[in-house]
Design an enzyme around this catalytic site. Structure first.
Site, short mmCIF file in Angstrom:
data_model
loop_
_atom_site.label_atom_id
_atom_site.label_comp_id
_atom_site.label_asym_id
_atom_site.label_seq_id
_atom_site.Cartn_x
_atom_site.Cartn_y
_atom_site.Cartn_z
N PRO A 116 0.82 -1.21 0.00
CA PRO A 116 0.00 0.00 0.00
C PRO A 116 0.86 1.26 0.00
CG PRO A 116 -0.07 -1.09 2.14
CD PRO A 116 0.73 -1.96 1.25
N GLU A 117 0.72 2.05 -1.01
CA GLU A 117 1.35 3.36 -1.06
C GLU A 117 0.25 4.41 -0.94
OE1 GLU A 117 4.81 4.22 -2.72
OE2 GLU A 117 5.38 2.24 -3.45
#
Length: 282
Positions: free
Chosen positions: A2-3
């Site tokens: 997850p960015e």
DNA sequence: AAAGATGCCTGTAAGC
DNA sequence: TGCTTACAGGCATCTT
């Protein structure tokens, strides 16, 4: 992993279904994530609270009530999955939050993180801005209209490669390794270039590249982020359209040059040997 | 001030 | 096939 775009899409998804709901229960199955979860404090602060909003700061997901904030970081492998009926707990589910919405069935938010690089914390709402997670953070890339100017100004006295510079959350938040590689490619800047060698025009171009790359990923997530509600099978993140990341040896989609892999600060670094020139003078 | 190493984790992929 | 090893990554912290 997850960015920023994934966290933003997740925040929007949770906001859509949980805003206005009451946090009826919070059950924790283990407390030893990257940081210990303050379980007692969390339950004391939050049980019975109404979720006024769900937001994102940097890569942190925030639930906010009138008096409390809940802080989630997803680390490398974290997910939040939502079920509208009691669900079988996955082996790496570390917490389940029950949200009761007026006149409706409850929702069950599962915090899942196999590698446990993520963490969960909370604080009183008045202490959120000065919390140690947030006090030192640079601007949000998508909310700052003068990002290029800002980066240019703070880079004048710095001796650091531009890739490290934009990955440093003191300067701008939310640019992880993948997006740093992609944004530098889009701006045609070699990742090894010293930050002080770039002029204002380069920084404006780079700022636009960061914003365009992140916005495109959020847009893609808006339509393909399907693993959130009642996921079955193996939930994951939306696939991204990557120009250089993970494409070692493959041809550049712009010029046909070769994508090269190197390491900077022990991070995989990709660039096109033709598009992204070594030194920029002007 | 910058750069490097370290610790925190485990699923996956690659190598033998 | 089964084992071992390297790798992925954010982020704080410590050392050089």
């Amino acid at each position: 992993m997850p960015e920023l775009p994934e966290v933003e899409c997740l925040a929007r998804s949770i906001r859509r279904i949980a805003k206005g709901g009451i946090l009826e229960d919070a059950v924790f199955f283990r407390e030893d994530l990257r940081e210990p979860i303050p379980i007692k404090e969390f339950r004391k602060l939050w049980l019975g609270e109404t979720i006024d909003d769900v937001t994102r700061r940097s890569k942190y997901l925030l639930l906010q009530s009138k008096r409390a904030a809940a802080i989630f970081h997803l680390g490398m492998s974290g997910k939040i999955l939502c079920y509208d009926s009691p669900a079988v707990r996955l082996s790496h589910t570390h917490a389940v939050f029950t949200v009761r919405r007026f006149g409706d069935e409850p929702l069950y938010l599962h915090y899942v993180d196999p590698r446990r690089f993520g963490f969960i914390n909370c604080c009183r709402i008045e202490n959120l801005e000065t919390h140690r997670y947030f006090a030192h953070l640079g601007p949000e890339p998508l909310e700052n209209r003068r990002l290029g100017q800002h980066l240019f100004e703070i880079s004048r006295s710095r001796h650091v490669a531009i890739k490290q510079f934009i990955m440093d959350a003191h300067n701008v938040v939310g640019v992880g390794n993948i997006y740093a590689n992609e944004a530098l490619f889009r701006a045609r800047i070699h990742p090894n270039t010293q930050s002080r060698e770039l002029n204002l025009g380069h920084y404006q171009s780079l700022a636009r590249a960061i914003q365009t790359t992140l916005r495109a990923a959020i847009k893609a997530g808006g339509t393909t982020f399907r693993d959130f509600l009642n996921p079955d099978g193996n939930p994951g993140y939306f696939s991204q359209n990557l120009s250089v990341y993970g494409r070692e040896g493959e041809p550049c989609r712009v010029c046909g040059g070769q994508i090269l892999l190197s390491r900077m600060t022990n991070r995989a670094t990709y660039h096109c040997n033709q598009c992204q020139i070594e030194k920029i003078k002007k």
